[in-house]
Design an enzyme around this catalytic site. Structure first.
Site, PDB file in Angstrom:
ATOM      1  N   HIS A   1      -5.258  41.402 -44.031  1.00 51.40           N
ATOM      2  CA  HIS A   1      -5.632  42.201 -45.319  1.00 51.40           C
ATOM      3  C   HIS A   1      -4.557  42.397 -46.417  1.00 51.40           C
ATOM      4  CE1 HIS A   1      -9.165  43.101 -42.886  1.00 51.40           C
ATOM      5  NE2 HIS A   1      -8.345  43.697 -41.992  1.00 51.40           N
TER       6      HIS A   1
ATOM      7  N   HIS B   1     -13.775  43.417 -43.029  1.00 44.85           N
ATOM      8  CA  HIS B   1     -13.812  42.341 -41.873  1.00 44.85           C
ATOM      9  C   HIS B   1     -15.055  41.497 -42.091  1.00 44.85           C
ATOM     10  CE1 HIS B   1     -11.691  45.841 -40.141  1.00 44.85           C
ATOM     11  NE2 HIS B   1     -10.812  44.961 -39.594  1.00 44.85           N
TER      12      HIS B   1
END
Length: 315
Positions: free
Chosen positions: A41, A203
């Site tokens: 991320h 995700h």
């Protein structure tokens, strides 16, 4: 992490134990801010370590929570006696491990408070969460709470500000392509050409619905509309137009133009705008929008100086 250490000597990067700490920690009298989560991320969270933001971050494996030992080690490294605030995205693994770490840290005499970030309006529950997912508002929480801590505000106040930011923030994301994790080596879900997923998680979790490709303006209307269905701003808002990792900045600025148009049509005043890749999902093409309603104090803290690898101004 070795590459990060070589690029940023202002950070202490413990590659073996997987902890990133600002070089001058612990800072006397200052609340420590610790966050973390699965890798993939970036720049969240390690790229937000530095003056005016996080004191330390714990990266886990790709899309996998860090372990409590990392979090306790980070808390110990930044605790000056003023306490430590854990900033936790609402994903089950992160929540469980940070809760365990808080208990272990308190056993070592470290005062710990926690704030849970759950800003995503797309779905109520997902594959990895009970309740709303934590996404783009994490940046707002880390920046504003980090500025308050930098001023020497006490733990109770830093915690209250972090919770206020989360309560005033909402996000919605859109995927134009699937994400490919190193472990799988192929897209984690099937998204045919010419289709997009509305309300995707960071995700690659499913969103609200799948549709034929929409224009940038149509996506902005859907995303901003979903946020404003859940949030009625009485004050100006911070706007984050965030890339998911594989969307060019050119397209993000174009998308931002449409977001600003929709906000203007809805009568929502904009205080500040941030455009770029900040809360990403490896190689996913797509974008998310986060709005945070701010008062004078929150805006002042947002504007305060910050110096991190991923966010820097005023220094």
């Amino acid at each position: 992490m070795r590459g990060m250490a070589a690029a940023h000597p202002e950070l202490t990067v413990d590659v073996e134990n997987r902890v990133v700490v600002r070089k001058d920690a612990p800072v006397a009298g200052k609340v420590g801010l610790v966050s973390g989560g699965g890798s993939g991320h970036e720049p969240l969270h390690g790229g937000f370590v530095g003056p005016g933001m996080l004191s330390a971050a714990c990266p886990g494996e790709v899309f996998t929570s860090p372990v409590p030992d990392q979090m306790v080690r980070a808390a110990a490294a930044v605790d000056s006696g003023a306490g430590v605030l854990f900033i936790v995205k609402n994903y089950t693994g992160d929540v469980l491990n940070f809760d365990m770490a808080a208990e272990l840290a308190e056993d070592e005499g470290i005062q710990v408070a926690k704030v849970l970030v759950d800003d995503d309006v797309a779905v109520t529950d997902s594959l990895y969460t009970a309740g709303r997912r934590g996404t783009g508002a994490t940046l707002f929480v880390e920046k504003i709470a980090g500025a308050a801590a930098e001023e020497g505000q006490p733990l109770e106040r830093v915690e209250a500000l972090a919770k206020q930011v989360n309560e005033n923030s909402r996000s919605f994301g859109v995927a134009l392509s699937a994400v490919t994790t190193p472990a799988k080596g192929s897209p984690t879900f099937d998204l045919p050409a010419g289709e997009l997923e509305l309300g995707i998680g960071i995700h690659g979790e499913p969103g609200r619905e799948r549709r034929a490709m929409m224009t940038s303006g149509e996506i902005a209307e859907f995303a901003v509309g979903a946020i404003l269905d859940d949030l009625t701003p009485r004050n100006p808002v911070l706007v984050l137009v965030n890339g998911m990792g594989a969307t060019p900045l050119l397209e993000l600025y174009g998308f931002n133009a449409e977001v600003q148009r929709v906000l203007g049509e809805r009568g929502v005043p904009v205080a500040r705008v941030l455009v770029g890749n900040y809360v990403t999902s490896l190689d996913m093409a797509g974008a998310s929008v986060t709005l945070c309603q701010v008062d004078e104090e929150l805006l002042r803290l947002w504007d305060a100086p910050v110096s991190t690898p991923g966010l820097r101004w005023g220094m």
